[in-house]
Design a protein around this motif. Structure first.
Motif, PDB file in Angstrom:
ATOM      1  N   CYS A   1      57.140 -11.467  93.399  1.00  0.00           N
ATOM      2  CA  CYS A   1      55.996 -10.252  93.068  1.00  0.00           C
ATOM      3  C   CYS A   1      55.893 -10.615  91.376  1.00  0.00           C
ATOM      4  CB  CYS A   1      56.359  -9.222  93.629  1.00  0.00           C
ATOM      5  SG  CYS A   1      55.151  -7.421  92.609  1.00  0.00           S
ATOM      6  N   ILE A   2      54.683 -10.534  91.427  1.00  0.00           N
ATOM      7  CA  ILE A   2      54.482 -10.498  89.411  1.00  0.00           C
ATOM      8  C   ILE A   2      54.484  -9.282  88.596  1.00  0.00           C
ATOM      9  CG2 ILE A   2      54.606 -13.196  89.074  1.00  0.00           C
ATOM     10  CD1 ILE A   2      51.275 -12.330  89.280  1.00  0.00           C
ATOM     11  N   GLU A   3      53.874  -8.305  89.904  1.00  0.00           N
ATOM     12  CA  GLU A   3      53.788  -6.894  90.085  1.00  0.00           C
ATOM     13  C   GLU A   3      52.379  -6.660  89.229  1.00  0.00           C
ATOM     14  OE1 GLU A   3      57.329  -4.783  87.340  1.00  0.00           O
ATOM     15  OE2 GLU A   3      58.892  -5.459  89.299  1.00  0.00           O
ATOM     16  N   CYS A   4      51.439  -7.145  89.220  1.00  0.00           N
ATOM     17  CA  CYS A   4      50.547  -7.282  88.973  1.00  0.00           C
ATOM     18  C   CYS A   4      49.700  -5.879  89.142  1.00  0.00           C
ATOM     19  CB  CYS A   4      48.685  -8.809  89.238  1.00  0.00           C
ATOM     20  SG  CYS A   4      49.167  -8.317  91.598  1.00  0.00           S
TER      21      CYS A   4
ATOM     22  N   CYS B   1      47.132 -11.031  97.384  1.00  0.00           N
ATOM     23  CA  CYS B   1      48.500 -11.381  96.239  1.00  0.00           C
ATOM     24  C   CYS B   1      47.712 -12.127  96.432  1.00  0.00           C
ATOM     25  CB  CYS B   1      49.922 -10.854  97.260  1.00  0.00           C
ATOM     26  SG  CYS B   1      51.132 -11.108  96.198  1.00  0.00           S
TER      27      CYS B   1
ATOM     28  N   PRO C   1      52.924  -8.684 101.354  1.00  0.00           N
ATOM     29  CA  PRO C   1      53.207  -7.537 101.417  1.00  0.00           C
ATOM     30  C   PRO C   1      53.019  -7.125 102.592  1.00  0.00           C
ATOM     31  CG  PRO C   1      51.637  -7.731  99.288  1.00  0.00           C
ATOM     32  CD  PRO C   1      51.272  -9.574 100.313  1.00  0.00           C
TER      33      PRO C   1
END
Ligand code: SF4
Ligand code: FES
Lengths: 244, 130
Positions: free
Chosen positions: A155-158, A217, A223
């Motif tokens: 995950c790139i936590e966007c 995503c 997710p």
């Protein structure tokens, strides 16, 4: 001689909000190369038209997760979204900040609660290099069936999955797709203490299966699948407990 | 205008029903909510109808005559369609919630929609030709 037009004129309609003032849209008509990215056009607004425009970006290659915005109502990483994919020559691109986060200024949203929650499920933002090298073999992830390996599953936590989620829209206490996916990636077997965090009203069981998180995503985290996999794990743990 | 976390809960709830820019999963989710609301509303209507019984046989017969009109029959068909969709989608959501067929959730939706439409058509023909 190529007949492809390399310059398009597009209208950028950009969401603006400063402090307590009411939000509004600013319009910028500009010449763009359709093979540029939406973020390039936004940067050009900042560079040549309005230095007060605020937005987040860093890597320009879908790694930092900072440039997520709504492009024509859909969550996109603007640094990898081609202009030609979202508009035609003479058309309008509407740029909004991500939904379901408080707005700090213009296109910048406050993601601190989201980052805290990611840390809470074991997805730390900063990992000491030594620890990362030692732990790298443990980071390999299976697709769930133990056979294949997923690429780019980190995950790139966007925050785009949270923005797209209809449940996060009405329930700020819902942990949200990325956090639950993070818990699944951390693993209930390795971190049994996560069970308490995810197996609760605003955790796993709040998801209503709209699957928008997976649809938007940019990093193949999937997710929705991870939430369902966590449910399966929690349910089977409960089931096993019945026969102990 | 974009919708954000600082908006009220009610205006945010409208987003549940906004399919713009969204994927198949949201269409399934929206239909699920609409059919759930419709079926709950029907349940109340049903109780009111049953309440007519308490007013005696004549009142009830008069009421039955009214609800045989095509508009009421169409309303009943909507209830059947909503029940079919909601029940079948419940199976889809139930399966995927146990980690079964999650990657196939879109296909499952298309199948259940096809079955719900076909079932409603068959019910419709029977109801309007009976
Ligand atoms: S799960 Fe995907 S959409 Fe959500 S924050 Fe991580 S990379 Fe972004
Ligand atoms: S600028 Fe880093 S992901 Fe877009």
């Amino acid at each position: 001689m190529s007949t492809t037009k390399t310059k398009w004129t597009v209208n950028l309609k950009v969401y603006r909000k400063k402090g307590q003032k009411a939000p509004y849209y600013d319009q910028f008509t500009m010449e763009v190369d359709p093979d540029e990215y939406v973020l390039d056009a936004i940067e050009r607004i900042w560079a040549f038209h309005d230095r007060s425009l605020t937005f987040r970006h860093a890597c320009h290659h879908s790694t930092c997760g900072a440039c997520g915005m709504l492009v024509n109502g859909v969550e996109k990483l603007t640094c990898i979204t081609y202009i030609r994919d979202v508009v035609e020559d003479g058309g309008t691109i509407v740029i909004d900040p991500l939904r379901n986060f408080p707005i700090i200024s213009d296109l910048v949203v406050d993601m601190s609660l989201f980052f805290d929650r990611m840390e809470m499920v074991g997805q730390r933002q900063v990992i000491p290099i030594a620890e990362e090298i030692v732990g790298s073999s443990q980071k390999a992830q299976s697709a769930g069936n133990g056979k294949e390996y997923l690429r780019l599953s980190d995950c790139i936590e966007c925050g785009m999955c949270i923005s797209a989620c209809p449940i996060a829209a009405t329930n700020p206490d819902y942990l949200g797709p990325a956090v639950l996916a993070g818990a699944q990636q951390s693993g209930l077997d390795k971190k049994p203490e996560l069970l308490q965090i995810v197996d609760q009203e605003n955790g796993l069981w709040r998801c209503h299966s709209a699957y928008e998180c997976t649809a938007v995503c940019p990093s193949n985290v999937d997710p929705a699948w991870r939430i369902m996999d966590l449910r399966r794990q929690v349910t089977s743990q409960r089931f096993k407990r019945l026969f102990r | 205008m974009s919708e954000h976390a600082d908006k009220s809960g009610i205006s945010q709830a409208f987003r549940w029903f906004d399919p713009r820019g969204r994927d198949v999963g949201t269409i399934a989710f929206i239909l699920n909510r609409i059919t759930a609301l419709g079926l709950t509303f029907y349940l109340f209507l049903h109780l009111i109808v049953l309440g007519q019984l308490a007013k005696g046989a004549e009142a009830y017969d008069g009421f039955l005559a009214t609800i045989r009109s095509p508009i009421f029959v169409f309303g009943e068909l909507l209830v059947v369609a909503a029940g079919l969709y909601h029940g079948l989608n419940g199976i889809r959501v139930g399966l995927t919630s146990f980690g079964i067929a999650v990657p196939q959730q879109k296909k499952l939706f298309y199948w259940l929609l096809a079955i719900a439409v076909l079932g409603s058509l068959i019910f419709g023909i029977r109801m309007f030709t009976a």
